[in-house]
Design a protein around this motif. Structure first.
Motif, PDB file in Angstrom:
ATOM      1  N   GLY A 108      73.517  59.504 123.475  1.00 16.12           N
ATOM      2  CA  GLY A 108      72.514  59.562 124.012  1.00 16.12           C
ATOM      3  C   GLY A 108      71.361  60.074 123.323  1.00 16.12           C
ATOM      4  N   LYS A 109      70.851  61.228 123.860  1.00 16.04           N
ATOM      5  CA  LYS A 109      69.831  62.356 124.007  1.00 16.04           C
ATOM      6  C   LYS A 109      70.664  63.424 124.194  1.00 16.04           C
ATOM      7  CE  LYS A 109      65.339  60.012 125.257  1.00 16.04           C
ATOM      8  NZ  LYS A 109      64.230  60.244 125.721  1.00 16.04           N
ATOM      9  N   LYS A 110      72.135  62.719 125.080  1.00 13.99           N
ATOM     10  CA  LYS A 110      72.072  64.201 125.192  1.00 13.99           C
ATOM     11  C   LYS A 110      73.619  64.465 124.252  1.00 13.99           C
ATOM     12  CE  LYS A 110      72.367  63.877 130.420  1.00 13.99           C
ATOM     13  NZ  LYS A 110      72.648  62.888 131.741  1.00 13.99           N
ATOM     14  N   ILE A 111      74.194  65.844 124.096  1.00 11.15           N
ATOM     15  CA  ILE A 111      74.762  65.914 123.663  1.00 11.15           C
ATOM     16  C   ILE A 111      76.419  67.230 123.474  1.00 11.15           C
ATOM     17  CG2 ILE A 111      73.180  66.159 120.954  1.00 11.15           C
ATOM     18  CD1 ILE A 111      72.905  69.234 121.070  1.00 11.15           C
ATOM     19  N   GLU A 112      76.719  67.396 122.754  1.00 13.41           N
ATOM     20  CA  GLU A 112      78.396  68.403 123.528  1.00 13.41           C
ATOM     21  C   GLU A 112      79.652  68.489 122.533  1.00 13.41           C
ATOM     22  OE1 GLU A 112      80.349  65.868 126.255  1.00 13.41           O
ATOM     23  OE2 GLU A 112      81.554  64.684 124.811  1.00 13.41           O
ATOM     24  N   LEU A 113      79.891  69.801 122.637  1.00 13.87           N
ATOM     25  CA  LEU A 113      80.525  70.005 121.362  1.00 13.87           C
ATOM     26  C   LEU A 113      81.366  69.089 121.004  1.00 13.87           C
ATOM     27  CD1 LEU A 113      79.804  73.977 121.826  1.00 13.87           C
ATOM     28  CD2 LEU A 113      79.526  72.546 119.745  1.00 13.87           C
ATOM     29  N   THR A 114      82.086  69.002 120.059  1.00 10.53           N
ATOM     30  CA  THR A 114      83.613  68.655 120.212  1.00 10.53           C
ATOM     31  C   THR A 114      84.272  70.078 119.774  1.00 10.53           C
ATOM     32  OG1 THR A 114      83.118  68.720 117.274  1.00 10.53           O
ATOM     33  CG2 THR A 114      82.119  67.307 118.153  1.00 10.53           C
ATOM     34  N   LYS A 115      85.829  69.250 119.878  1.00 10.70           N
ATOM     35  CA  LYS A 115      86.939  70.545 119.267  1.00 10.70           C
ATOM     36  C   LYS A 115      86.805  71.242 118.143  1.00 10.70           C
ATOM     37  CE  LYS A 115      88.762  69.101 123.089  1.00 10.70           C
ATOM     38  NZ  LYS A 115      88.616  70.403 123.807  1.00 10.70           N
ATOM     39  N   VAL A 116      86.012  70.843 117.181  1.00 12.50           N
ATOM     40  CA  VAL A 116      85.888  71.482 115.944  1.00 12.50           C
ATOM     41  C   VAL A 116      84.633  72.325 116.383  1.00 12.50           C
ATOM     42  CG1 VAL A 116      84.973  71.357 113.824  1.00 12.50           C
ATOM     43  CG2 VAL A 116      86.766  69.713 114.261  1.00 12.50           C
ATOM     44  N   GLY A 117      83.645  71.724 117.131  1.00 10.96           N
ATOM     45  CA  GLY A 117      82.412  72.235 117.193  1.00 10.96           C
ATOM     46  C   GLY A 117      83.094  74.151 118.244  1.00 10.96           C
ATOM     47  N   LEU A 160      74.323  77.901 116.729  1.00 15.71           N
ATOM     48  CA  LEU A 160      74.654  79.391 118.072  1.00 15.71           C
ATOM     49  C   LEU A 160      74.004  78.842 119.256  1.00 15.71           C
ATOM     50  CD1 LEU A 160      75.865  82.736 116.838  1.00 15.71           C
ATOM     51  CD2 LEU A 160      77.354  80.780 118.421  1.00 15.71           C
ATOM     52  N   MET A 161      72.874  78.096 118.234  1.00 17.51           N
ATOM     53  CA  MET A 161      71.387  77.960 119.208  1.00 17.51           C
ATOM     54  C   MET A 161      71.674  76.761 119.544  1.00 17.51           C
ATOM     55  SD  MET A 161      68.906  78.913 121.064  1.00 17.51           S
ATOM     56  CE  MET A 161      68.375  80.539 120.161  1.00 17.51           C
ATOM     57  N   VAL A 162      71.703  75.837 119.215  1.00 15.76           N
ATOM     58  CA  VAL A 162      72.180  74.505 119.856  1.00 15.76           C
ATOM     59  C   VAL A 162      73.148  74.148 120.822  1.00 15.76           C
ATOM     60  CG1 VAL A 162      72.644  71.893 118.886  1.00 15.76           C
ATOM     61  CG2 VAL A 162      71.174  72.992 117.211  1.00 15.76           C
ATOM     62  N   LEU A 173      80.622  68.429 114.351  1.00 17.61           N
ATOM     63  CA  LEU A 173      79.900  69.566 115.266  1.00 17.61           C
ATOM     64  C   LEU A 173      79.657  69.411 116.963  1.00 17.61           C
ATOM     65  CD1 LEU A 173      79.003  72.160 113.219  1.00 17.61           C
ATOM     66  CD2 LEU A 173      81.641  71.564 113.662  1.00 17.61           C
ATOM     67  N   PHE A 174      79.391  67.893 116.826  1.00 21.41           N
ATOM     68  CA  PHE A 174      78.733  67.646 118.492  1.00 21.41           C
ATOM     69  C   PHE A 174      79.078  66.198 118.167  1.00 21.41           C
ATOM     70  CE2 PHE A 174      75.517  71.332 116.731  1.00 21.41           C
ATOM     71  CZ  PHE A 174      76.065  72.173 118.424  1.00 21.41           C
ATOM     72  N   ASN A 175      79.144  65.808 119.368  1.00 25.71           N
ATOM     73  CA  ASN A 175      78.957  64.588 119.982  1.00 25.71           C
ATOM     74  C   ASN A 175      77.891  63.876 120.574  1.00 25.71           C
ATOM     75  OD1 ASN A 175      81.642  63.573 119.720  1.00 25.71           O
ATOM     76  ND2 ASN A 175      82.364  65.324 121.194  1.00 25.71           N
ATOM     77  N   ARG A 176      76.953  62.505 120.023  1.00 20.87           N
ATOM     78  CA  ARG A 176      75.623  62.953 119.975  1.00 20.87           C
ATOM     79  C   ARG A 176      76.128  61.194 120.993  1.00 20.87           C
ATOM     80  NH1 ARG A 176      75.952  65.065 115.255  1.00 20.87           N
ATOM     81  NH2 ARG A 176      74.844  66.413 114.867  1.00 20.87           N
TER      82      ARG A 176
END
Length: 305
Positions: A50-59, A8-10, A45-48
């Motif tokens: 580069g240095k950026k990440i975002e939630l996947t649909k499952v995430g 949740l924090m990430v 759970l995350f698409n990485r």
């Protein structure tokens, strides 16, 4: 539970280093814990990127369910405290800006005397329903609420408005239109009381032209006492403040009234502090003999016991 807390924090920070700093752990440890959770779930759970990440649909699904689990744990703690009647904690109330805040705040004085270890936060907002739905408030108080499937709305009481002045006219009633010709001391037009007055004056083809505008009820009462003018106040304010030296008249043609409502989120646990405040509020309404809907009040009482 630790995995979900870290996740949740990430998902909030969308940055592993920042999330690790907030959690007080190293970034490699956090990355390892998230990988373990992904292995348990069976999906990333995350698409990485580069240095950026975002939630996947499952995430996104895991995030919503993790929030539900977090809320359930908070509810468990609240229910245990309520069961043992531990008189500590917090009470959050959302109210419309204006004179309704005076009602809530005045009751807080007595509430604090009874429960000094409970912190009370009164949030003045035009979006009372939103605050309740998003769990930013235990309940809200206002005048008009949209009927929402997720909200329980209860009418607390109906009240009328009085015309107050420092001298008696010998008449119990005053015509709204006639009063508009005399000097008036009113709340600014952002206040709910003023909005009702503006709407009514427009309906009778008149325009309010107050001699003084102030958001302070104490200032309004002081100005009326000193003969600067008269004022319209709700019965709630009239009853809650020292007005024994003032004279009031009922308003007619038209009669000015409004309803006061309490709103709570359906199926949300009502904690000890909220129950005790609502009980105090209902006792005060009964003491002042406001007009209430007995069935609605009975339903509210049964839901908070």
């Amino acid at each position: 539970m630790r995995h979900l807390e870290y996740f949740l924090m990430v998902s909030k920070e969308l940055h592993f280093t920042k999330a690790a700093e907030k959690l007080g752990i190293s970034q490699p440890t956090l990355s390892h814990q998230i990988k373990m959770l992904e292995q348990d779930v069976g999906y990333a759970l995350f698409n990485r990127i580069g240095k950026k990440i975002e939630l996947t649909k499952v995430g996104e699904i895991v995030q919503q369910e993790a929030l539900n689990i977090q809320n359930s744990l908070q509810s468990i703690s609240s229910q245990i405290r309520a069961l043992t009647k531990v008189e500590i904690g917090e009470l959050k109330i959302a109210v419309l800006p204006g004179e309704i805040t005076d009602l809530v705040s005045t009751l807080c004085i007595k509430f604090n005397q009874l429960y000094p270890n409970i912190k009370v936060f009164v949030q003045s907002t035009d979006q009372v329903e939103k605050a309740v739905l998003e769990n930013q408030a235990d309940f809200g108080i206002g005048f008009e609420f949209n009927r929402d499937d997720m909200l329980m709305v209860t009418k607390l009481y109906d009240e009328e408005f009085y015309l107050i002045s420092n001298q008696s006219t010998g008449e119990q009633k005053a015509s709204f239109s006639d009063v508009l010709d005399s000097p008036l001391i009113l709340f600014p037009n952002i206040h709910q009381c003023r909005k009702i007055l503006d709407k009514t004056s427009h309906e009778v083809g008149r325009q309010l032209e107050p001699i003084v505008e102030t958001s302070s009820i104490e200032s309004i009462l002081k100005l009326v006492r000193n003969g600067v003018g008269s004022s319209f106040v709700s019965r709630t304010l009239y009853e809650f403040y020292d007005t024994e030296d003032l004279f009031f008249q009922h308003i007619e043609k038209p009669t000015l009234t409004r309803s006061v409502y309490l709103v709570m989120k359906k199926n949300r646990f009502i904690n000890y502090a909220a129950r005790k405040y609502i009980e105090l509020l209902l006792c005060e309404i009964e003491r002042l003999r406001f007009h209430t809907e007995e069935d609605e009040i009975a339903s509210l009482k049964s839901s908070i016991l």
